[in-house]
Design a protein around this motif. Structure first.
Motif, PDB file in Angstrom:
ATOM      1  N   TYR A  68       6.487 -28.866 -15.806  1.00  0.00           N
ATOM      2  CA  TYR A  68       5.488 -28.211 -16.646  1.00  0.00           C
ATOM      3  C   TYR A  68       6.089 -27.045 -17.423  1.00  0.00           C
ATOM      4  CZ  TYR A  68       2.247 -31.108 -14.100  1.00  0.00           C
ATOM      5  OH  TYR A  68       1.602 -32.192 -13.568  1.00  0.00           O
ATOM      6  N   ALA A  69       7.377 -27.098 -17.658  1.00  0.00           N
ATOM      7  CA  ALA A  69       8.022 -26.049 -18.441  1.00  0.00           C
ATOM      8  C   ALA A  69       7.467 -26.063 -19.862  1.00  0.00           C
ATOM      9  CB  ALA A  69       9.520 -26.260 -18.459  1.00  0.00           C
ATOM     10  N   CYS A  70       7.313 -24.875 -20.430  1.00  0.00           N
ATOM     11  CA  CYS A  70       6.796 -24.779 -21.794  1.00  0.00           C
ATOM     12  C   CYS A  70       7.930 -24.478 -22.760  1.00  0.00           C
ATOM     13  CB  CYS A  70       5.743 -23.676 -21.883  1.00  0.00           C
ATOM     14  SG  CYS A  70       5.139 -23.499 -23.574  1.00  0.00           S
ATOM     15  N   ARG A  71       7.924 -25.197 -23.849  1.00  0.00           N
ATOM     16  CA  ARG A  71       8.917 -24.968 -24.892  1.00  0.00           C
ATOM     17  C   ARG A  71       8.224 -24.744 -26.228  1.00  0.00           C
ATOM     18  NH1 ARG A  71      10.387 -29.130 -21.727  1.00  0.00           N
ATOM     19  NH2 ARG A  71      12.154 -28.762 -20.342  1.00  0.00           N
ATOM     20  N   CYS A  72       7.136 -23.986 -26.212  1.00  0.00           N
ATOM     21  CA  CYS A  72       6.369 -23.801 -27.442  1.00  0.00           C
ATOM     22  C   CYS A  72       7.130 -22.944 -28.446  1.00  0.00           C
ATOM     23  CB  CYS A  72       4.992 -23.202 -27.147  1.00  0.00           C
ATOM     24  SG  CYS A  72       4.999 -21.465 -26.652  1.00  0.00           S
ATOM     25  N   GLY A  73       8.109 -22.181 -27.965  1.00  0.00           N
ATOM     26  CA  GLY A  73       8.956 -21.440 -28.886  1.00  0.00           C
ATOM     27  C   GLY A  73       8.380 -20.117 -29.364  1.00  0.00           C
ATOM     28  N   HIS A  74       7.180 -19.783 -28.924  1.00  0.00           N
ATOM     29  CA  HIS A  74       6.583 -18.520 -29.333  1.00  0.00           C
ATOM     30  C   HIS A  74       7.341 -17.359 -28.687  1.00  0.00           C
ATOM     31  CE1 HIS A  74       3.555 -15.409 -30.027  1.00  0.00           C
ATOM     32  NE2 HIS A  74       3.055 -16.211 -30.949  1.00  0.00           N
ATOM     33  N   ARG A  75       7.393 -16.232 -29.395  1.00  0.00           N
ATOM     34  CA  ARG A  75       8.147 -15.101 -28.825  1.00  0.00           C
ATOM     35  C   ARG A  75       7.488 -14.586 -27.561  1.00  0.00           C
ATOM     36  NH1 ARG A  75       5.269 -10.617 -30.746  1.00  0.00           N
ATOM     37  NH2 ARG A  75       3.952 -11.182 -32.507  1.00  0.00           N
ATOM     38  N   ARG A  76       6.209 -14.909 -27.358  1.00  0.00           N
ATOM     39  CA  ARG A  76       5.558 -14.502 -26.114  1.00  0.00           C
ATOM     40  C   ARG A  76       5.420 -15.672 -25.152  1.00  0.00           C
ATOM     41  NH1 ARG A  76       0.538 -12.150 -28.807  1.00  0.00           N
ATOM     42  NH2 ARG A  76      -0.442 -12.248 -26.778  1.00  0.00           N
ATOM     43  N   CYS A  77       6.259 -16.682 -25.316  1.00  0.00           N
ATOM     44  CA  CYS A  77       6.209 -17.853 -24.448  1.00  0.00           C
ATOM     45  C   CYS A  77       6.426 -17.444 -22.994  1.00  0.00           C
ATOM     46  CB  CYS A  77       7.277 -18.864 -24.857  1.00  0.00           C
ATOM     47  SG  CYS A  77       7.264 -20.351 -23.833  1.00  0.00           S
ATOM     48  N   ARG A  78       5.560 -17.951 -22.110  1.00  0.00           N
ATOM     49  CA  ARG A  78       5.685 -17.645 -20.690  1.00  0.00           C
ATOM     50  C   ARG A  78       6.635 -18.605 -19.991  1.00  0.00           C
ATOM     51  NH1 ARG A  78       0.995 -19.209 -18.656  1.00  0.00           N
ATOM     52  NH2 ARG A  78       1.268 -18.132 -16.705  1.00  0.00           N
ATOM     53  N   GLY A  79       7.049 -19.650 -20.689  1.00  0.00           N
ATOM     54  CA  GLY A  79       8.009 -20.573 -20.119  1.00  0.00           C
ATOM     55  C   GLY A  79       7.410 -21.586 -19.169  1.00  0.00           C
ATOM     56  N   THR A  80       6.096 -21.564 -19.038  1.00  0.00           N
ATOM     57  CA  THR A  80       5.450 -22.508 -18.134  1.00  0.00           C
ATOM     58  C   THR A  80       4.033 -22.795 -18.605  1.00  0.00           C
ATOM     59  OG1 THR A  80       4.771 -22.908 -15.846  1.00  0.00           O
ATOM     60  CG2 THR A  80       4.633 -20.646 -16.625  1.00  0.00           C
TER      61      THR A  80
END
Ligand SMILES: [Zn+2]
Length: 118
Positions: free
Chosen positions: A101-113
């Motif tokens: 469930y890792a997040c790769r949305c790329g936003h500077r505030r990405c929580r990484g999950t």
């Protein structure tokens, strides 16, 4: 406003169902505050295809056991819709689960999950 439709069931039933079908990667379970869960993989539901982003332009609003997707910022026509999933797992937060469930949305505030409270 879009309703997150699906079959309302208990977590127990939803989990055993997903185990049975061995689904991986996509989770359409939406937890309700009353302890139930909407399984968006059943029935007709376009809202389940919303993608996750840590800074989302939509949010899920629960009202009396139903879940609606509501815009939280101005959305241009054709713009992709995102919600912050806040997924929950059944307690085990192993490295494998976090990787899935890792997040790769790329936003500077990405929580990484995409997991809640992680
Ligand atoms: Zn992210």
């Amino acid at each position: 406003m879009l309703e997150y439709t699906g079959t309302v069931m208990s977590w127990k039933r939803a989990k055993s169902r997903h185990r049975r079908f061995g689904e991986e990667g996509h989770t359409f379970l939406f937890g309700l505050s009353n302890g139930g869960v909407i399984d968006g993989s059943l029935g007709c539901n376009s809202a389940r295809w919303l993608n996750h982003a840590c800074v989302a332009n939509c949010e899920a609003v629960e009202d009396d056991g139903r879940v609606y997707i509501q815009a939280v910022s101005d959305i241009e026509p054709g713009e992709e819709l995102f919600i912050a999933y806040g997924l929950t797992t059944d307690g085990r937060s192993s490295a494998a689960v976090r990787a899935q469930y890792a997040c790769r949305c790329g936003h500077r505030r990405c929580r990484g999950t995409m997991l809640a409270g992680a």
